[in-house]
Design a protein around this motif. Sequence first.
Motif, PDB file in Angstrom:
ATOM      1  N   THR A 112       4.807  -8.155 -14.315  1.00 46.61           N
ATOM      2  CA  THR A 112       5.679  -7.514 -15.304  1.00 46.61           C
ATOM      3  C   THR A 112       4.899  -6.788 -16.392  1.00 46.61           C
ATOM      4  O   THR A 112       5.364  -5.748 -16.902  1.00 46.61           O
ATOM      5  N   LEU A 113       3.726  -7.278 -16.758  1.00 44.36           N
ATOM      6  CA  LEU A 113       2.994  -6.703 -17.891  1.00 44.36           C
ATOM      7  C   LEU A 113       2.674  -5.221 -17.718  1.00 44.36           C
ATOM      8  O   LEU A 113       2.957  -4.418 -18.619  1.00 44.36           O
ATOM      9  N   PRO A 114       2.061  -4.777 -16.607  1.00 47.96           N
ATOM     10  CA  PRO A 114       1.815  -3.335 -16.464  1.00 47.96           C
ATOM     11  C   PRO A 114       3.099  -2.518 -16.430  1.00 47.96           C
ATOM     12  O   PRO A 114       3.147  -1.397 -16.962  1.00 47.96           O
ATOM     13  N   MET A 115       4.151  -3.081 -15.818  1.00 48.99           N
ATOM     14  CA  MET A 115       5.428  -2.375 -15.786  1.00 48.99           C
ATOM     15  C   MET A 115       5.997  -2.242 -17.196  1.00 48.99           C
ATOM     16  O   MET A 115       6.563  -1.194 -17.566  1.00 48.99           O
ATOM     17  N   GLY A 119       6.834   1.137 -19.390  1.00 53.97           N
ATOM     18  CA  GLY A 119       8.146   1.316 -20.007  1.00 53.97           C
ATOM     19  C   GLY A 119       8.057   1.591 -21.499  1.00 53.97           C
ATOM     20  O   GLY A 119       8.796   2.428 -22.031  1.00 53.97           O
ATOM     21  N   LEU A 120       7.160   0.903 -22.190  1.00 53.04           N
ATOM     22  CA  LEU A 120       6.992   1.123 -23.630  1.00 53.04           C
ATOM     23  C   LEU A 120       6.433   2.513 -23.900  1.00 53.04           C
ATOM     24  O   LEU A 120       6.803   3.162 -24.882  1.00 53.04           O
ATOM     25  N   LEU A 138       3.575   1.143  -9.587  1.00 48.92           N
ATOM     26  CA  LEU A 138       3.297   2.242 -10.512  1.00 48.92           C
ATOM     27  C   LEU A 138       2.783   3.483  -9.790  1.00 48.92           C
ATOM     28  O   LEU A 138       2.534   4.510 -10.412  1.00 48.92           O
ATOM     29  N   VAL A 139       2.604   3.363  -8.480  1.00 43.64           N
ATOM     30  CA  VAL A 139       2.345   4.535  -7.649  1.00 43.64           C
ATOM     31  C   VAL A 139       3.647   5.001  -7.015  1.00 43.64           C
ATOM     32  O   VAL A 139       3.993   6.177  -7.058  1.00 43.64           O
ATOM     33  N   GLN A 180       9.175  -2.472  -6.497  1.00 38.70           N
ATOM     34  CA  GLN A 180       9.324  -3.037  -7.831  1.00 38.70           C
ATOM     35  C   GLN A 180      10.191  -4.293  -7.874  1.00 38.70           C
ATOM     36  O   GLN A 180      10.101  -5.088  -8.818  1.00 38.70           O
ATOM     37  N   TYR A 181      11.012  -4.519  -6.862  1.00 39.89           N
ATOM     38  CA  TYR A 181      11.834  -5.733  -6.816  1.00 39.89           C
ATOM     39  C   TYR A 181      11.292  -6.784  -5.854  1.00 39.89           C
ATOM     40  O   TYR A 181      11.760  -7.924  -5.859  1.00 39.89           O
ATOM     41  N   LEU A 182      10.321  -6.419  -5.036  1.00 41.14           N
ATOM     42  CA  LEU A 182       9.774  -7.350  -4.044  1.00 41.14           C
ATOM     43  C   LEU A 182       9.198  -8.620  -4.663  1.00 41.14           C
ATOM     44  O   LEU A 182       9.436  -9.715  -4.129  1.00 41.14           O
TER      45      LEU A 182
END
Length: 464
Positions: free
Chosen positions: A237-240, A244-245, A202-203, A208-210
């Motif tokens: 996944t939750l913070p991502m 997204g929402l 998120l920075v 993001q895929y690692l």
Amino acid sequence: MRDTRNSRPAGQAVHYVVLGSILLLALFLRIAAITGSLVEDPVRGDSLSYFFYGVNLQSEQVYSRSIPPLFGGSRVIPDADVPPGYPLLVSALLKKDWQSGTADGAYSSITRIIYAQAGLSSLVVVLVYCIGLQVSSRGGALGVALLAAISPHLVNINIYLLTEPLFTLMFWTAMLFLLHRRDSFSPRRLALAGLFLALAALVRPTTQYLPFLLAAVGIAGTPALWRRWTLFLAVFTLPMLAWGLRNLASVGAFSNPLAMVAAVQTGMYPDFMYNNIPESRGMPYNFDPVLTSPRSLSLALSVLAERFMEAPGTYLHWYLIGKPLALFHWHIMPIGADDQELLLSGDIYVFPTVLTPYGYNPLFIATYVASRILYLPLLLLAAAAAILAWVPALRPAWGSALTGMRLLSLTLVYVTGIHMVGSPFPRYAIPFQPLLYLLAAGLLALIWRQWREHRTPGSGSGLS
């Protein structure tokens, strides 16, 4: 007979004194780099975007990099162009001097952020030291910490309003949780690792895929731990998902669809140039009459395919060899500089830096020279270690360091691969420089152990 009862505590005390000295050196170099440098127009390029995000969050409570009204803008429109981690830090630490509406006020308002970055960057030294203990000896861990402390790239990146210092801290915190105890992945540590990898993504979205790669390899290696790795992915996944929402509610899309297009498109130009035009180096898209701006992935790929058919050798070399070499090149791609400024923008500089302690301070010059001399050998050792960590015959020789070395190897492969697809600007490799130090230290520790075993009468090689 020699009394060794107090030798271990005394040795540990000396060890921690050395570590503390390295940490103080790291902090000194970073603070002195800030106070001793003069950046020409420090709020430009990406920095200008982060500054606008901070201003709009403070003044309008809107997440947007639109030009604020005070600086000539008309309307602040929410966007999802940049992940929120760094703009939120900028907003929290941005001083109110920007309210003057002048360039001097804007420059003054970011000083608190710049000094905070020096502190964050210094903490990375401790993180990589702790990880170094898992793959090398105590001396090797101190060596890794020292390299991270004096690295001109890791020191100098803090003088700019850029994401690297915060991203580096989040990323290496996650790696520490993954590697804190040898060969043991507890649910709690995996959950914390997933959380900090999410904060890192998120920075900067590079990682993001690692987590999915690490989880897949972890489950394949130890299927019984699949629940723990699932927890790791869930926490990541939750913070991502939350971000997204927010985007869906604010801008009508879960993510910025053009971000990947821009990365692929920017990275498709051999040697960062359009048609080998020297003036286009670093910004080839400004010279491309076809791909004038990121529009769609299909268009970018179709143009790439067409140009590949015209010069397959050039593009194969660029994607398979040129990009990895470019990513880990010592010299940063200069931004906003003409030929007369290349000595002060490029090398370890992102923006034109007209005054720097690396030009006059003996300590800075010495650390620069040492780092520069060691850089290529460390890079080669790291590449060799990343391969040797997976050689079956060497598995017993690695011992308890095996898991850590393989995890670091996977991460290096991922980082290289993701930039082979996208843009391999050398600046993007700065947060991952400790990967090179850790892998090299692990390999040197292995070589040292094998040499000592061969010297000991009656010892085996340890490789069978």
